[in-house]
Design a protein around this motif. Structure first.
Motif, mmCIF file in Angstrom:
data_model
loop_
_atom_site.group_PDB
_atom_site.id
_atom_site.type_symbol
_atom_site.label_atom_id
_atom_site.label_comp_id
_atom_site.label_asym_id
_atom_site.label_seq_id
_atom_site.Cartn_x
_atom_site.Cartn_y
_atom_site.Cartn_z
ATOM 1 N N ASP A 169 1.467 0.552 8.421
ATOM 2 C CA ASP A 169 2.546 0.099 9.218
ATOM 3 C C ASP A 169 2.566 -1.997 8.244
ATOM 4 N N GLU A 170 2.877 -2.364 9.207
ATOM 5 C CA GLU A 170 2.617 -3.817 8.566
ATOM 6 C C GLU A 170 1.000 -4.501 8.648
ATOM 7 N N GLN A 171 0.369 -4.078 9.394
ATOM 8 C CA GLN A 171 -0.980 -4.162 10.637
ATOM 9 C C GLN A 171 -2.208 -3.038 8.714
ATOM 10 N N ASP A 172 -1.719 -2.328 8.499
ATOM 11 C CA ASP A 172 -2.680 -1.103 7.679
ATOM 12 C C ASP A 172 -1.715 -2.034 5.975
ATOM 13 N N ILE A 173 -0.147 -2.420 5.835
ATOM 14 C CA ILE A 173 -0.293 -2.781 4.218
ATOM 15 C C ILE A 173 -1.434 -4.429 4.391
ATOM 16 N N ALA A 174 -0.968 -5.130 5.568
ATOM 17 C CA ALA A 174 -2.279 -6.272 5.191
ATOM 18 C C ALA A 174 -3.498 -6.042 5.245
ATOM 19 N N ALA A 175 -4.215 -5.123 5.672
ATOM 20 C CA ALA A 175 -6.002 -4.355 5.030
ATOM 21 C C ALA A 175 -5.538 -4.390 3.968
ATOM 22 N N LEU A 176 -4.378 -2.831 3.417
ATOM 23 C CA LEU A 176 -5.236 -2.678 2.103
ATOM 24 C C LEU A 176 -4.056 -3.755 0.754
ATOM 25 N N LEU A 177 -3.740 -4.760 0.908
ATOM 26 C CA LEU A 177 -3.753 -5.758 -0.434
ATOM 27 C C LEU A 177 -5.189 -6.654 0.124
ATOM 28 N N GLN A 178 -5.866 -6.464 1.384
ATOM 29 C CA GLN A 178 -6.426 -7.741 0.582
ATOM 30 C C GLN A 178 -7.305 -6.844 0.361
ATOM 31 N N ALA A 179 -7.846 -4.999 0.572
ATOM 32 C CA ALA A 179 -9.283 -4.816 -0.006
ATOM 33 C C ALA A 179 -8.784 -4.309 -1.522
ATOM 34 N N LEU A 180 -7.779 -4.476 -1.658
ATOM 35 C CA LEU A 180 -7.177 -4.401 -3.411
ATOM 36 C C LEU A 180 -7.330 -5.226 -3.710
ATOM 37 N N GLU A 181 -7.353 -6.488 -3.411
ATOM 38 C CA GLU A 181 -8.435 -7.794 -3.827
ATOM 39 C C GLU A 181 -9.172 -7.556 -4.949
ATOM 40 N N LYS A 182 -10.063 -6.407 -4.260
ATOM 41 C CA LYS A 182 -11.811 -6.093 -4.986
ATOM 42 C C LYS A 182 -11.412 -4.836 -5.647
ATOM 43 N N GLU A 183 -10.510 -4.962 -6.870
ATOM 44 C CA GLU A 183 -10.255 -4.191 -7.664
ATOM 45 C C GLU A 183 -9.974 -5.127 -8.523
ATOM 46 N N GLU A 184 -9.732 -3.572 -9.810
ATOM 47 C CA GLU A 184 -9.203 -3.967 -10.991
ATOM 48 C C GLU A 184 -8.284 -4.051 -11.504
ATOM 49 N N LEU A 185 -7.691 -5.203 -11.927
ATOM 50 C CA LEU A 185 -5.939 -5.661 -12.004
ATOM 51 C C LEU A 185 -5.819 -4.369 -11.970
ATOM 52 N N ILE B 63 -9.288 4.459 -0.426
ATOM 53 C CA ILE B 63 -8.953 3.685 0.897
ATOM 54 C C ILE B 63 -10.363 4.764 1.513
ATOM 55 N N LYS B 64 -10.849 5.896 1.376
ATOM 56 C CA LYS B 64 -11.988 6.680 1.698
ATOM 57 C C LYS B 64 -13.733 5.370 1.142
ATOM 58 N N LYS B 65 -13.648 4.229 -0.055
ATOM 59 C CA LYS B 65 -14.415 3.573 0.304
ATOM 60 C C LYS B 65 -13.657 2.038 0.999
ATOM 61 N N HIS B 66 -12.984 1.690 1.683
ATOM 62 C CA HIS B 66 -12.235 0.578 1.465
ATOM 63 C C HIS B 66 -12.243 1.616 3.492
ATOM 64 N N LYS B 67 -12.723 2.121 4.056
ATOM 65 C CA LYS B 67 -12.277 2.810 5.175
ATOM 66 C C LYS B 67 -10.968 2.768 5.770
ATOM 67 N N LEU B 68 -10.385 2.853 4.455
ATOM 68 C CA LEU B 68 -8.393 2.535 5.550
ATOM 69 C C LEU B 68 -8.128 3.382 5.922
ATOM 70 N N VAL C 201 -1.951 -3.424 -10.086
ATOM 71 C CA VAL C 201 -0.470 -3.428 -10.392
ATOM 72 C C VAL C 201 -0.329 -1.752 -9.849
ATOM 73 N N LEU C 202 -0.616 -1.583 -9.969
ATOM 74 C CA LEU C 202 -0.497 0.601 -9.280
ATOM 75 C C LEU C 202 -0.095 0.765 -8.252
ATOM 76 N N VAL C 203 -1.058 -0.004 -7.406
ATOM 77 C CA VAL C 203 -0.716 -0.132 -6.069
ATOM 78 C C VAL C 203 0.952 -0.841 -5.306
ATOM 79 N N TYR C 204 0.722 -1.769 -6.181
ATOM 80 C CA TYR C 204 1.655 -3.031 -6.343
ATOM 81 C C TYR C 204 3.051 -2.141 -6.737
ATOM 82 N N ILE C 205 3.167 -2.159 -7.649
ATOM 83 C CA ILE C 205 5.062 -0.913 -8.491
ATOM 84 C C ILE C 205 4.778 0.215 -6.889
ATOM 85 N N ALA C 206 4.167 0.538 -6.485
ATOM 86 C CA ALA C 206 4.199 2.189 -5.601
ATOM 87 C C ALA C 206 4.343 1.084 -3.982
#
Length: 248
Positions: free
Chosen positions: A35-51, A169-174, A55-60
């Motif tokens: 849902d929207e809350q999960d997506i927000a948490a996902l994108l925030q966690a993604l900022e700490k990952e390699e480009l 998702i396990k690393k960031h407890k999503l 890109v992989l997640v944003y495309i999907a």
């Protein structure tokens, strides 16, 4: 059933004994998605990952492409001037054979996807980063044009997105979500924006809108309920205004 049909065709049997057997109906579960809350948490966690992973997640998430279609993307498929991605091939791993490139799932899966500008900008940045890495590798580069390649330029393993995403998702407890769930999330975001089902079906590469409707029936009902609630609010506002006029 297919074997019996062949037996009838070859005149081994007169009739197909399985022709009148009805297959059991298996209730379809709602497609797993965020849902929207999960997506927000996902994108925030993604900022700490390699480009590359971003890109992989944003495309999907913002195109709804299948995993194999993403891994089949080549740089020639990107139209940066018009923010488009062309889906022309799919990458698949077969045990005992290895990674193969094949046609997309069906004819309607060959499509052109309009990509949000912020996603296309990220892809452009990733292309520049990959070009720099390619220069460092030099003659060891295998000549692949894939967006997602190994360090020496070979096409990335088709299973890689799922393997990496599971660890991510396990690393960031999503909340648990398979990589394919990002495609479902993309679809539900469009449903919640009241995009016509036909347009969603075309974007996802489904053979027909009925397929899309069957997969996302639960979310379509939820979106329809939201529309009904909005109409209720409109009605109440009209009644309130009319009442005030009568009382004035």
């Amino acid at each position: 059933v297919t074997i019996f049909n062949a037996a009838v065709k070859w005149q081994i049997l007169l009739t197909n004994p399985a022709a009148r057997v009805e297959a059991p109906k298996v209730p379809r579960k709602p497609a797993a998605c965020y849902d929207e809350q999960d997506i927000a948490a996902l994108l925030q966690a993604l900022e700490k990952e390699e480009l590359k992973h971003q890109v992989l997640v944003y495309i999907a998430l913002f195109t709804g492409l299948r995993r194999g279609e993403i891994m089949g993307l080549e740089w020639q498929d990107g139209d940066f001037d018009n923010s488009l991605l062309r889906v022309r091939r799919s990458s698949q791993y077969l045990p005992g054979i290895g990674t193969i490139t094949k046609e997309p799932k069906n004819e309607t899966s060959k499509r052109v996807i309009s990509v949000p500008g912020f996603v296309m900008a990220m892809i452009r940045q990733y292309k520049a980063e990959q070009a720099q890495a390619r220069l460092k590798v030099g003659d060891l580069w295998q000549g692949s044009d894939r967006l997602f390649a190994t360090w020496d330029g070979k096409p990335g393993h088709p299973e890689w997105p799922s393997q990496w995403f599971s660890k991510f998702i396990k690393k960031h407890k999503l909340p648990h979500l398979p990589f394919h769930g990002l495609r479902h999330t993309a679809a539900t975001m469009l449903i919640n924006q009241n995009i016509p089902l036909k347009n969603i079906s075309g974007r996802l590469g489904h053979a027909n809108p009925a397929t899309t409707g069957a997969i996302y029936s639960h979310y379509l009902q939820s979106a329809d309920k939201a529309i009904s609630d909005k109409l209720e609010n409109v009605y109440q506002n009209i009644i309130q205004k009319d009442t005030k006029k009568r009382q004035a």
